[in-house]
Design an enzyme around this catalytic site. Sequence first.
Site, PDB file in Angstrom:
ATOM      1  CE  LYS A   7      11.268  33.445  41.488  1.00 27.25           C
ATOM      2  NZ  LYS A   7      10.649  33.982  42.594  1.00 27.25           N
TER       3      LYS A   7
ATOM      4  NE  ARG B 245      14.853  35.638  47.836  1.00 31.12           N
ATOM      5  CZ  ARG B 245      15.287  34.723  46.714  1.00 31.12           C
ATOM      6  NH1 ARG B 245      15.089  34.877  45.534  1.00 31.12           N
ATOM      7  NH2 ARG B 245      15.879  33.984  47.290  1.00 31.12           N
TER       8      ARG B 245
HETATM    9  N1  PMM Z   1      11.646  33.002  44.946  1.00 31.17           N
HETATM   10  C1  PMM Z   1      12.643  32.178  45.506  1.00 31.17           C
HETATM   11  C2  PMM Z   1      13.316  31.998  46.560  1.00 31.17           C
HETATM   12  N2  PMM Z   1      12.702  32.630  47.556  1.00 31.17           N
HETATM   13  N3  PMM Z   1      11.546  34.555  48.503  1.00 31.17           N
HETATM   14  C3  PMM Z   1      10.394  35.337  48.330  1.00 31.17           C
HETATM   15  N4  PMM Z   1      10.096  36.184  49.256  1.00 31.17           N
HETATM   16  N5  PMM Z   1       9.787  35.601  47.109  1.00 31.17           N
HETATM   17  C4  PMM Z   1      10.281  34.596  45.901  1.00 31.17           C
HETATM   18  O1  PMM Z   1       9.736  35.008  44.903  1.00 31.17           O
HETATM   19  C5  PMM Z   1      11.291  34.017  46.118  1.00 31.17           C
HETATM   20  C6  PMM Z   1      11.701  33.743  47.280  1.00 31.17           C
HETATM   21  C7  PMM Z   1      13.267  31.246  44.220  1.00 31.17           C
HETATM   22  O2  PMM Z   1      14.246  30.717  44.298  1.00 31.17           O
HETATM   23  P1  PMM Z   1      15.758  31.316  43.951  1.00 31.17           P
HETATM   24  O3  PMM Z   1      16.278  32.319  44.876  1.00 31.17           O
HETATM   25  O4  PMM Z   1      16.642  30.087  43.910  1.00 31.17           O
HETATM   26  O5  PMM Z   1      15.387  32.000  42.457  1.00 31.17           O
END
Ligand code: PMM
Length: 292
Positions: free
Chosen positions: A225, A265
């Site tokens: 991020k 994640r």
């Molecule tokens: N961030 C992204 C996508 N999905 N799901 C959760 N639970 N928390 C998050 O902070 C989150 C997410 C950002 O997108 P990316 O996968 O493309 O980095």
Amino acid sequence: MSKQSGRGRVAGLPEWDRCAVMGVVNVTPDSFSDGGRWFDTTAAVKHGLELVTEGADLVDVGGESTRPGATRVDEDEELRRVVPVVRGLASEGVLVSVDTMRASVAEQALAAGAALVNDVSGGLADPAMIPVVARAGAPFVVMHWRGFLQGGSAKGVYGDVVTEVLDELHARVRAVLDGGVSPDRIVVDPGLGFSKEAEHDLVLLAHLDRLRDLGHPLLVAASRKRFLGRVLAGPEGAPPPARERDAATAAVSALAAHAGAWAVRVHEVRATADAVRVTRAVEGARLGEEAR
Ligand code: PMM
């Protein structure tokens, strides 16, 4: 879940003796973090299986980019991207999470074998989401979200970011419970980078203990991020591209695991899989000392 009982357990999912690793498969042509390299069902399933080989406990499949300014994909397109990948991975025995704000996508992904629904809007974007999750009895990730506009907007202004995120997440959890989702199936997530500047993300990471006070297992998604780019760049420098933030991501994984996160994640799994195992070993050594 009391603070003493560790990172908590999510009903309907296996229990791990350490922070779990959720690998990301973005089936999008415009994802800021992996540039849409997996925008093809076969390649996406193959990538998901590789993430499992590298140590992912779950694989999160998403078909819509949530990056600031991204245009929404239409429902049919999201279904077309996500459902075959969920089916392909689930049929190989992979524990699949579906990353979607749409109830229809969640419903069809669950029918195709997904075990968990991950909604970055915490059920706000689609009023049908909570009823679908409740009816299916599925575990649900409730992320802190202030709407589609991100960064640079009034929605990213906080007095006390930890207290406000806590209060807003608490309200979402209440709504999800009122909608019939069982409390032992709710996971909470501070939503790093969503309507948040780098300093907000860092303060939230410094106070994961307070987020755990919500009483639900905690998911931390820092991978690649913007705030990591800012930290690595220093005050004057240019942030490194997303793909060069994986070592920093693994460092956050160790910190989050140590702070009691249920799962992290990440896009690049191998280093995080090592980080959570080392953290577990250190915790084991401490517990061993305490038992002596
Ligand atoms: N961030 C992204 C996508 N999905 N799901 C959760 N639970 N928390 C998050 O902070 C989150 C997410 C950002 O997108 P990316 O996968 O493309 O980095």
